[in-house]
Motif scaffolding. Structure first.
Motif, PDB file in Angstrom:
ATOM      1  N   MET A 178     -23.829  34.311  37.144  1.00 41.65           N
ATOM      2  CA  MET A 178     -22.564  33.760  36.663  1.00 41.65           C
ATOM      3  C   MET A 178     -22.727  33.100  35.288  1.00 41.65           C
ATOM      4  N   ARG A 179     -23.846  32.423  35.076  1.00 42.95           N
ATOM      5  CA  ARG A 179     -24.045  31.743  33.793  1.00 42.95           C
ATOM      6  C   ARG A 179     -24.074  32.717  32.618  1.00 42.95           C
ATOM      7  N   PRO A 180     -24.829  33.848  32.710  1.00 42.35           N
ATOM      8  CA  PRO A 180     -24.774  34.804  31.597  1.00 42.35           C
ATOM      9  C   PRO A 180     -23.364  35.328  31.352  1.00 42.35           C
ATOM     10  N   PHE A 181     -22.606  35.530  32.428  1.00 47.62           N
ATOM     11  CA  PHE A 181     -21.234  36.008  32.302  1.00 47.62           C
ATOM     12  C   PHE A 181     -20.385  35.013  31.516  1.00 47.62           C
ATOM     13  N   LEU A 182     -20.532  33.721  31.846  1.00 45.78           N
ATOM     14  CA  LEU A 182     -19.785  32.681  31.137  1.00 45.78           C
ATOM     15  C   LEU A 182     -20.295  32.509  29.703  1.00 45.78           C
ATOM     16  N   ALA A 183     -21.611  32.661  29.535  1.00 50.12           N
ATOM     17  CA  ALA A 183     -22.194  32.456  28.211  1.00 50.12           C
ATOM     18  C   ALA A 183     -21.714  33.495  27.217  1.00 50.12           C
ATOM     19  N   VAL A 184     -21.525  34.728  27.672  1.00 52.35           N
ATOM     20  CA  VAL A 184     -21.054  35.788  26.777  1.00 52.35           C
ATOM     21  C   VAL A 184     -19.727  35.405  26.153  1.00 52.35           C
ATOM     22  N   ARG A 185     -18.863  34.803  26.938  1.00 52.24           N
ATOM     23  CA  ARG A 185     -17.530  34.419  26.461  1.00 52.24           C
ATOM     24  C   ARG A 185     -17.458  32.953  26.050  1.00 52.24           C
ATOM     25  N   ARG A 186     -18.614  32.322  25.901  1.00 48.25           N
ATOM     26  CA  ARG A 186     -18.738  30.957  25.397  1.00 48.25           C
ATOM     27  C   ARG A 186     -18.083  29.920  26.311  1.00 48.25           C
ATOM     28  N   LEU A 187     -17.821  30.296  27.557  1.00 49.84           N
ATOM     29  CA  LEU A 187     -17.171  29.370  28.475  1.00 49.84           C
ATOM     30  C   LEU A 187     -18.122  28.303  29.000  1.00 49.84           C
ATOM     31  N   ASP A 188     -19.415  28.420  28.654  1.00 54.99           N
ATOM     32  CA  ASP A 188     -20.363  27.360  29.020  1.00 54.99           C
ATOM     33  C   ASP A 188     -20.789  26.563  27.794  1.00 54.99           C
ATOM     34  N   ASP A 189     -20.133  26.821  26.670  1.00 53.97           N
ATOM     35  CA  ASP A 189     -20.474  26.171  25.407  1.00 53.97           C
ATOM     36  C   ASP A 189     -19.605  24.926  25.232  1.00 53.97           C
ATOM     37  N   GLY A 190     -20.220  23.757  25.431  1.00 53.36           N
ATOM     38  CA  GLY A 190     -19.457  22.514  25.336  1.00 53.36           C
ATOM     39  C   GLY A 190     -18.869  22.291  23.955  1.00 53.36           C
ATOM     40  N   TRP A 191     -19.616  22.679  22.906  1.00 51.70           N
ATOM     41  CA  TRP A 191     -19.108  22.501  21.549  1.00 51.70           C
ATOM     42  C   TRP A 191     -17.872  23.339  21.301  1.00 51.70           C
ATOM     43  N   TRP A 192     -17.918  24.586  21.768  1.00 55.80           N
ATOM     44  CA  TRP A 192     -16.757  25.472  21.563  1.00 55.80           C
ATOM     45  C   TRP A 192     -15.557  24.979  22.368  1.00 55.80           C
ATOM     46  N   LEU A 193     -15.779  24.601  23.618  1.00 53.27           N
ATOM     47  CA  LEU A 193     -14.686  24.101  24.447  1.00 53.27           C
ATOM     48  C   LEU A 193     -14.097  22.827  23.846  1.00 53.27           C
ATOM     49  N   GLY A 194     -14.975  21.963  23.339  1.00 58.25           N
ATOM     50  CA  GLY A 194     -14.490  20.740  22.717  1.00 58.25           C
ATOM     51  C   GLY A 194     -13.698  21.014  21.454  1.00 58.25           C
ATOM     52  N   ALA A 195     -14.182  21.941  20.622  1.00 58.41           N
ATOM     53  CA  ALA A 195     -13.471  22.286  19.386  1.00 58.41           C
ATOM     54  C   ALA A 195     -12.109  22.887  19.690  1.00 58.41           C
ATOM     55  N   MET A 196     -12.052  23.731  20.716  1.00 61.43           N
ATOM     56  CA  MET A 196     -10.778  24.338  21.075  1.00 61.43           C
ATOM     57  C   MET A 196      -9.797  23.279  21.574  1.00 61.43           C
ATOM     58  N   GLY A 197     -10.283  22.389  22.454  1.00 63.03           N
ATOM     59  CA  GLY A 197      -9.417  21.340  22.974  1.00 63.03           C
ATOM     60  C   GLY A 197      -8.932  20.406  21.875  1.00 63.03           C
ATOM     61  N   LEU A 198      -9.834  20.032  20.967  1.00 69.10           N
ATOM     62  CA  LEU A 198      -9.453  19.152  19.868  1.00 69.10           C
ATOM     63  C   LEU A 198      -8.461  19.817  18.923  1.00 69.10           C
ATOM     64  N   SER A 199      -8.596  21.118  18.724  1.00 68.71           N
ATOM     65  CA  SER A 199      -7.664  21.809  17.824  1.00 68.71           C
ATOM     66  C   SER A 199      -6.243  21.797  18.389  1.00 68.71           C
ATOM     67  N   TRP A 200      -6.121  21.989  19.713  1.00 70.40           N
ATOM     68  CA  TRP A 200      -4.794  21.914  20.327  1.00 70.40           C
ATOM     69  C   TRP A 200      -4.244  20.487  20.268  1.00 70.40           C
ATOM     70  N   LEU A 201      -5.109  19.517  20.566  1.00 67.91           N
ATOM     71  CA  LEU A 201      -4.673  18.119  20.555  1.00 67.91           C
ATOM     72  C   LEU A 201      -4.286  17.687  19.142  1.00 67.91           C
ATOM     73  N   ALA A 202      -5.072  18.095  18.148  1.00 65.88           N
ATOM     74  CA  ALA A 202      -4.767  17.725  16.761  1.00 65.88           C
ATOM     75  C   ALA A 202      -3.436  18.316  16.323  1.00 65.88           C
ATOM     76  N   LEU A 203      -3.178  19.560  16.737  1.00 61.56           N
ATOM     77  CA  LEU A 203      -1.905  20.197  16.388  1.00 61.56           C
ATOM     78  C   LEU A 203      -0.735  19.430  16.998  1.00 61.56           C
ATOM     79  N   ALA A 204      -0.856  19.078  18.270  1.00 61.63           N
ATOM     80  CA  ALA A 204       0.225  18.351  18.940  1.00 61.63           C
ATOM     81  C   ALA A 204       0.416  16.966  18.343  1.00 61.63           C
ATOM     82  N   LEU A 205      -0.683  16.268  18.092  1.00 58.05           N
ATOM     83  CA  LEU A 205      -0.578  14.920  17.520  1.00 58.05           C
ATOM     84  C   LEU A 205      -0.015  14.958  16.100  1.00 58.05           C
ATOM     85  N   PHE A 206      -0.409  15.956  15.325  1.00 63.43           N
ATOM     86  CA  PHE A 206       0.127  16.092  13.977  1.00 63.43           C
ATOM     87  C   PHE A 206       1.641  16.261  14.018  1.00 63.43           C
ATOM     88  N   SER A 207       2.095  17.143  14.885  1.00 69.57           N
ATOM     89  CA  SER A 207       3.533  17.383  14.978  1.00 69.57           C
ATOM     90  C   SER A 207       4.275  16.150  15.461  1.00 69.57           C
TER      91      SER A 207
END
Length: 211
Positions: free
Chosen positions: A1-30
């Motif tokens: 399961m881990r290799p499966f998630l790793a391929v799509r970066r779903l186990d990458d905390g930095w990527w998940l954090g960047a994605m979450g922050l980008s949505w939050l920043a967009l909403a807060l900006f608006s």
């Protein structure tokens, strides 16, 4: 399961954090900027260019889930890829629409048009991935958003991405683009038609004894 998630970066905390922050920043900006820029307007009745253009970044980051792994392994896979490609591409689009709806509803923005815009950009991104590959798949969506966001370039009557009363129309266009996008992604996958053609051409040259 881990290799499966790793391929799509779903186990990458930095990527998940960047994605979450980008949505939050967009909403807060608006939420914070719109009352300052348009103090006499109800933010639920219009869409700003900053909000629409801001959709490009989180949706581009999210498109990493369409990565399928090393091309050589994908090409020699023993299982049929149509079902998984359909599921991942549709899932990416639907999650994009859901996150846009959640952000808009949470911060008092027009839900219908922002969700429709997100769905359109997401389907264009899937199309881009299927044609250009994951590294350049965001280009079609970004190009459309930037095109309609240039002041005075697209007449207001045709600029549906910014018209709250045209959310249904944008949604219909998104559905049509989505059908094409999923079909292309099922056919070409995350490598993209252009890169795939380039690889085939290189392989043909290497196997050509005359060349």
């Amino acid at each position: 399961m881990r290799p499966f998630l790793a391929v799509r970066r779903l186990d990458d905390g930095w990527w998940l954090g960047a994605m979450g922050l980008s949505w939050l920043a967009l909403a807060l900006f608006s939420w914070a900027a719109l009352p300052l820029m348009f103090p006499f307007e109800d933010p639920r009745t219009f869409v700003s260019s900053g909000t629409v253009v801001g959709l490009v970044l989180p949706l581009a980051l999210m498109s990493a889930v369409l990565v399928e792994g090393p091309p050589a392994l994908v090409a020699t896979s023993s299982r049929r890829l149509g079902a998984s490609r359909t599921a991942w591409s549709c899932g990416y689009v639907l999650v994009a629409g859901a996150l846009a709806s959640l952000g808009a509803a949470s911060f008092g923005l027009p839900v219908g048009i922002l969700a429709a815009d997100a769905l359109l950009v997401a389907t264009l991104n899937v199309t881009g991935v299927a044609l250009l590959g994951t590294t350049r798949g965001w280009i079609p969506g970004a190009a459309v958003v930037l095109l309609v966001s240039v002041p005075g370039l697209v007449p207001w009557s045709s600029n549906w991405l910014y018209r709250v009363d045209r959310a249904t129309g944008v949604l219909a266009v998104s559905a049509l683009v989505g059908v094409v996008a999923v079909a292309l992604f099922v056919r070409f996958g995350a490598l993209g038609a252009c890169q795939r053609a380039g690889r085939l051409g290189t392989a043909a040259q290497q196997n050509d004894p005359v060349g």
